[in-house]
Design a protein around this motif. Structure first.
Motif, PDB file in Angstrom:
ATOM      1  N   GLU A  84      -1.818  10.999  -4.406  1.00 11.36           N
ATOM      2  CA  GLU A  84      -2.619  10.316  -5.199  1.00 11.36           C
ATOM      3  C   GLU A  84      -2.563   8.907  -5.018  1.00 11.36           C
ATOM      4  O   GLU A  84      -3.516   7.758  -5.048  1.00 11.36           O
ATOM      5  CB  GLU A  84      -2.650  10.622  -6.795  1.00 11.36           C
ATOM      6  N   THR A  85      -1.268   8.288  -4.918  1.00 13.24           N
ATOM      7  CA  THR A  85      -0.978   6.746  -4.975  1.00 13.24           C
ATOM      8  C   THR A  85      -1.460   6.455  -3.509  1.00 13.24           C
ATOM      9  O   THR A  85      -1.682   5.292  -3.174  1.00 13.24           O
ATOM     10  CB  THR A  85       0.541   6.556  -4.918  1.00 13.24           C
ATOM     11  N   LYS A 101      -8.393   3.343  -1.529  1.00 14.00           N
ATOM     12  CA  LYS A 101      -9.799   2.879  -2.272  1.00 14.00           C
ATOM     13  C   LYS A 101      -9.624   1.384  -3.007  1.00 14.00           C
ATOM     14  O   LYS A 101     -10.718   0.617  -2.770  1.00 14.00           O
ATOM     15  CB  LYS A 101      -9.964   4.058  -3.305  1.00 14.00           C
ATOM     16  N   THR A 102      -8.507   1.059  -3.584  1.00 12.94           N
ATOM     17  CA  THR A 102      -8.350  -0.088  -4.289  1.00 12.94           C
ATOM     18  C   THR A 102      -7.838  -1.274  -3.719  1.00 12.94           C
ATOM     19  O   THR A 102      -8.213  -2.442  -3.803  1.00 12.94           O
ATOM     20  CB  THR A 102      -7.490   0.166  -5.545  1.00 12.94           C
ATOM     21  N   LYS A 103      -7.353  -0.983  -2.247  1.00  6.36           N
ATOM     22  CA  LYS A 103      -6.641  -2.119  -1.553  1.00  6.36           C
ATOM     23  C   LYS A 103      -7.434  -2.547  -0.227  1.00  6.36           C
ATOM     24  O   LYS A 103      -7.899  -3.436   0.005  1.00  6.36           O
ATOM     25  CB  LYS A 103      -5.157  -2.033  -1.301  1.00  6.36           C
ATOM     26  N   SER A 149      -5.176   6.044  -3.791  1.00  7.04           N
ATOM     27  CA  SER A 149      -5.488   4.797  -4.451  1.00  7.04           C
ATOM     28  C   SER A 149      -5.315   3.451  -3.843  1.00  7.04           C
ATOM     29  O   SER A 149      -6.052   2.541  -3.894  1.00  7.04           O
ATOM     30  CB  SER A 149      -4.719   4.793  -5.700  1.00  7.04           C
ATOM     31  N   SER A 150      -4.343   3.486  -2.951  1.00  3.68           N
ATOM     32  CA  SER A 150      -3.970   2.332  -1.958  1.00  3.68           C
ATOM     33  C   SER A 150      -5.372   2.069  -1.113  1.00  3.68           C
ATOM     34  O   SER A 150      -5.749   0.922  -0.824  1.00  3.68           O
ATOM     35  CB  SER A 150      -2.688   2.546  -1.349  1.00  3.68           C
ATOM     36  N   THR A 198       0.938  -1.222   0.142  1.00  5.00           N
ATOM     37  CA  THR A 198       0.114   0.002  -0.121  1.00  5.00           C
ATOM     38  C   THR A 198       0.845   1.084  -0.166  1.00  5.00           C
ATOM     39  O   THR A 198       0.910   2.017   1.104  1.00  5.00           O
ATOM     40  CB  THR A 198      -0.964   0.079   1.355  1.00  5.00           C
ATOM     41  N   GLY A 225       2.280   5.134  -0.842  1.00  6.73           N
ATOM     42  CA  GLY A 225       1.589   6.388  -0.671  1.00  6.73           C
ATOM     43  C   GLY A 225       2.318   7.284   0.484  1.00  6.73           C
ATOM     44  O   GLY A 225       2.553   8.391   0.131  1.00  6.73           O
TER      45      GLY A 225
END
Length: 217
Positions: A171-172, A178-180, A175-176, A131, A133
Motif C-alpha cells: 500500500e505504501t 500515485k502521490t509522489k 501511495s508513493s 518513496t 514501499g
C-alpha cells in the motif's frame, strides 16, 4: 544547457546504472553503481565526465554493490538513499552471500538524502523524493525542466517494485507512485531500475498495477 544521461546495465540482474551529466560543465553523477565497475569506469572516461557524486536510490545489493570501489576511483562522495535503508547497507555482507554476489562490505554514505534535497552537478540538478514501499528508505530523483526521473525499483514499464522484502509494504508503494510520481506530470520520462524506459503518462494508461487513466472499452 541540458541534462544528458547514459544507461549501463550492470550485474547479472541487468540493473540500470545511470551516468547523468551537465553538458555545459561535464560534471555528473552516477546513480546506482551496482557492479561491473570497470565497465562504468570506461564509460565515464569515454564521456570525459567529472563525477561529483555517487547517488543511491535504495540499499539493495544490485544497486549499490560497486559503490565503494567506484568511489575510490572517482573520489566522489556517496549520497543517499534515505536513512531508513541503513539496515540494508549494513546487511550487504549477508545480501552478497544470499544472492551469490561477490562479498560486499557494509558502508554508510557521506550523506543521507531526504525529500526536498537537491543533488547539484554543474548547472543541472536532481530533486529528491522519498518513496518508500519497495524499501523504507527508497528515493527517486527528478529534473522538472528535462522531464526526466530516475525511479530505482519503485516503478517499471508495466510493473511495480516488489514489496515483500523486509520493511516493504504494498500500500505504501502504491501511495508513493500515485502521490509522489504522478503529480510530476504525464510527460515525465523515467529510467527504472531494470528494463526499458517509459513515461508516467503511459503507465497511468497501461500499467495494470497503478493505471488510473486506463480506458474502459
Amino acid at each position: 544547457m541540458s541534462l544528458q544521461y547514459q544507461i549501463i546495465p550492470v550485474t547479472s540482474y541487468e540493473q540500470n546504472c545511470s551516468i547523468v551529466w551537465c553538458d555545459e560543465t561535464m560534471k555528473g553523477v552516477v546513480i546506482d553503481p551496482g557492479g561491473d565497475v570497470k565497465l562504468l569506469k570506461q564509460a565515464i572516461e569515454a564521456l570525459n565526465i567529472e563525477i561529483v557524486n555517487l547517488v543511491l536510490t535504495h540499499g539493495h545489493l544490485d544497486h549499490v554493490g560497486g559503490t565503494e570501489e567506484l568511489a575510490e576511483i572517482t573520489h566522489a562522495p556517496i549520497i543517499g538513499p534515505h536513512k531508513e535503508d541503513n539496515f540494508w547497507l549494513q546487511g550487504l555482507p549477508n545480501q552478497s552471500q544470499r544472492f551469490g554476489f561477490p562479498h560486499t562490505d557494509a558502508f554508510e554514505p557521506s550523506k543521507w538524502l531526504d525529500e526536498g534535497d537537491v543533488v547539484v552537478f554543474g548547472n543541472q540538478e536532481l530533486h529528491v523524493l522519498h518513496t518508500p514501499g519497495h524499501t523504507p528508505g527508497h528515493v527517486v530523483l527528478f529534473n522538472k525542466e528535462a522531464e526526466m526521473a530516475f525511479v530505482g525499483d519503485v516503478l517499471f514499464k508495466g510493473a511495480i517494485g516488489r514489496s515483500d522484502f523486509p520493511k516493504g509494504d504494498y500500500e505504501t508503494l502504491i501511495s508513493s507512485i500515485k502521490t509522489k510520481l504522478w503529480p510530476l506530470g504525464n510527460n515525465m520520462k523515467f529510467v527504472p531500475g531494470h528494463g526499458p524506459e517509459s513515461t508516467f503518462g503511459y503507465e497511468r494508461k497501461t500499467n495494470p498495477f497503478v493505471a488510473d487513466e486506463m480506458p474502459f472499452w
